[in-house]
Design a protein around this motif. Structure first.
Motif, mmCIF file in Angstrom:
data_model
loop_
_atom_site.group_PDB
_atom_site.id
_atom_site.type_symbol
_atom_site.label_atom_id
_atom_site.label_comp_id
_atom_site.label_asym_id
_atom_site.label_seq_id
_atom_site.Cartn_x
_atom_site.Cartn_y
_atom_site.Cartn_z
ATOM 1 N N GLY A 23 1.033 -1.278 -0.155
ATOM 2 C CA GLY A 23 0.158 -0.084 -0.109
ATOM 3 C C GLY A 23 0.874 1.357 0.009
ATOM 4 N N ASN A 24 2.026 1.204 0.706
ATOM 5 C CA ASN A 24 2.748 2.555 0.842
ATOM 6 C C ASN A 24 3.260 2.667 -0.404
ATOM 7 O OD1 ASN A 24 2.326 2.866 3.397
ATOM 8 N ND2 ASN A 24 3.850 1.672 4.152
ATOM 9 N N GLU A 25 4.029 1.550 -1.233
ATOM 10 C CA GLU A 25 4.532 1.774 -2.495
ATOM 11 C C GLU A 25 3.711 2.109 -3.393
ATOM 12 O OE1 GLU A 25 7.678 1.580 -3.057
ATOM 13 O OE2 GLU A 25 8.366 1.181 -1.155
ATOM 14 N N ALA B 185 1.022 4.103 -3.082
ATOM 15 C CA ALA B 185 0.625 5.490 -2.813
ATOM 16 C C ALA B 185 1.629 6.341 -3.258
ATOM 17 C CB ALA B 185 0.425 5.527 -1.172
ATOM 18 N N LYS B 186 2.894 5.882 -3.028
ATOM 19 C CA LYS B 186 4.168 6.721 -3.514
ATOM 20 C C LYS B 186 4.259 6.795 -5.009
ATOM 21 C CE LYS B 186 7.416 5.323 0.112
ATOM 22 N NZ LYS B 186 8.636 4.674 0.309
ATOM 23 N N ARG B 187 3.563 6.064 -5.758
ATOM 24 C CA ARG B 187 3.160 6.043 -7.130
ATOM 25 C C ARG B 187 1.925 6.869 -7.521
ATOM 26 N NH1 ARG B 187 3.954 0.282 -7.243
ATOM 27 N NH2 ARG B 187 2.104 0.161 -7.733
ATOM 28 N N GLY B 188 1.095 7.228 -6.725
ATOM 29 C CA GLY B 188 0.116 8.118 -6.801
ATOM 30 C C GLY B 188 -1.180 7.184 -7.342
ATOM 31 N N CYS B 189 -1.110 6.008 -6.879
ATOM 32 C CA CYS B 189 -2.243 5.120 -7.317
ATOM 33 C C CYS B 189 -2.855 5.076 -5.816
ATOM 34 C CB CYS B 189 -1.787 3.831 -7.911
ATOM 35 S SG CYS B 189 -0.806 3.949 -9.223
ATOM 36 N N TYR B 190 -3.714 6.323 -5.477
ATOM 37 C CA TYR B 190 -4.483 6.152 -4.302
ATOM 38 C C TYR B 190 -5.323 5.197 -4.243
ATOM 39 C CZ TYR B 190 -1.468 10.150 -4.048
ATOM 40 O OH TYR B 190 -0.442 11.032 -4.012
ATOM 41 N N ARG B 191 -6.378 5.097 -5.055
ATOM 42 C CA ARG B 191 -7.564 3.895 -5.055
ATOM 43 C C ARG B 191 -7.082 2.620 -4.798
ATOM 44 N NH1 ARG B 191 -12.164 6.782 -6.911
ATOM 45 N NH2 ARG B 191 -11.442 8.596 -8.533
ATOM 46 N N ARG C 147 -1.026 2.596 12.215
ATOM 47 C CA ARG C 147 -0.677 3.242 11.228
ATOM 48 C C ARG C 147 -1.389 2.781 9.796
ATOM 49 N NH1 ARG C 147 5.300 1.176 12.523
ATOM 50 N NH2 ARG C 147 4.124 -0.827 13.230
ATOM 51 N N PHE C 148 -2.003 1.891 9.755
ATOM 52 C CA PHE C 148 -2.757 1.534 8.546
ATOM 53 C C PHE C 148 -3.914 2.540 8.376
ATOM 54 C CE2 PHE C 148 -2.074 -3.228 9.389
ATOM 55 C CZ PHE C 148 -0.653 -3.130 9.038
ATOM 56 N N PHE C 149 -4.420 2.858 9.578
ATOM 57 C CA PHE C 149 -5.689 3.848 9.418
ATOM 58 C C PHE C 149 -5.065 5.452 9.129
ATOM 59 C CE2 PHE C 149 -7.453 0.778 12.322
ATOM 60 C CZ PHE C 149 -8.758 0.490 11.637
ATOM 61 N N GLY C 150 -3.823 5.556 9.519
ATOM 62 C CA GLY C 150 -3.143 6.669 9.182
ATOM 63 C C GLY C 150 -2.942 6.864 7.579
ATOM 64 N N ASN C 151 -2.474 5.824 7.101
ATOM 65 C CA ASN C 151 -1.864 5.815 5.785
ATOM 66 C C ASN C 151 -3.154 5.837 4.857
ATOM 67 O OD1 ASN C 151 0.798 5.649 6.648
ATOM 68 N ND2 ASN C 151 0.858 3.449 6.375
ATOM 69 N N ARG C 152 -4.083 5.275 5.300
ATOM 70 C CA ARG C 152 -5.294 4.970 4.228
ATOM 71 C C ARG C 152 -6.150 6.406 4.498
ATOM 72 N NH1 ARG C 152 -10.430 0.825 5.384
ATOM 73 N NH2 ARG C 152 -10.653 2.549 7.080
ATOM 74 N N SER C 153 -5.940 7.206 5.469
ATOM 75 C CA SER C 153 -6.307 8.371 5.630
ATOM 76 C C SER C 153 -5.722 9.468 4.657
ATOM 77 C CB SER C 153 -6.234 9.044 7.060
ATOM 78 O OG SER C 153 -6.755 10.181 7.129
#
Length: 201
Positions: free
Chosen positions: A7-9, A11-17, A35-41
């Motif tokens: 998920g982190n990788e 998100a870094k590519r801009g693929c937020y969905r 941290r999962f909730f923070g990253n999904r936020s």
């Protein structure tokens, strides 16, 4: 943690969905990991899904009270919801924590600007109706014709009878402009001979 790392990788590519889906699966496996909730936020905020971003930030803070990144995510979600006063209070709280003063100060400044702009915005309240008339209605004027060719009944007063619609009066005469005109000296020319003729002893 494999799903969270993916998920982190993502998100870094801009693929937020796609990152939201990965963090959601990670939450199912470990619902106590804040941290999962923070990253999904973070991903929700980038997708402009601010209510979901705020919910996840608050869940992260419920699991880990005072978590700086959770506070930052909460403040950003509140800004997206245009709740600038609440966002400012969140960033003020974050300003007290080491390592986050710079980011918090930047966001706090943005909140203050938005609050100032909102206070200067003109009111869009409609003007009150004048003389008891509902807005959007036109008062009936003397001499006006009833709508749709309707004939209004006469109004009877003891000893006299008036039509409900008064006849149109004659148009007033146009007002003429007046200009000052110089006509010259109206008295006859007085010469020395005339004076001697009338006043010679």
């Amino acid at each position: 943690m494999v799903l969270a790392d993916c998920g982190n990788e993502t998100a870094k590519r801009g693929c937020y969905r796609e990152a939201v889906l990965l963090f959601t699966e990670a939450v199912k496996l470990n619902p106590r990991e804040y941290r999962f909730f923070g990253n999904r936020s973070f991903c929700y905020e980038k997708l402009q899904r601010y209510p979901e971003a705020l919910r996840d930030a608050q869940l992260a803070l419920h699991l880990q009270p005072g978590w700086p990144k959770g506070l930052f995510r909460q403040g950003k979600a509140l800004m997206g919801l245009k709740q600038y006063a609440d966002a400012a209070r969140t960033f003020e709280q974050l300003m007290q924590m080491d390592g986050f003063q710079g980011d918090a100060a930047t966001q706090l400044h943005q909140c203050h600007i938005q609050l100032l702009l909102n206070s200067l915005a003109p009111s869009a309240a409609p003007l009150p109706a004048w003389n008891g008339l509902a807005q959007g209605t036109q008062p009936s004027l003397p001499g006006s014709s009833p709508p749709g060719g309707m004939t209004l009944p006469s109004v009877t007063v003891p000893g006299m009878k008036y039509p409900a619609v008064l006849p149109r009066s004659a148009a007033p005469a146009p007002i003429r402009e007046r200009f000052a005109v110089w006509v010259g000296n109206l008295t006859p020319k007085i010469t020395q001979d005339i004076l001697l003729c009338h006043f010679q002893p």
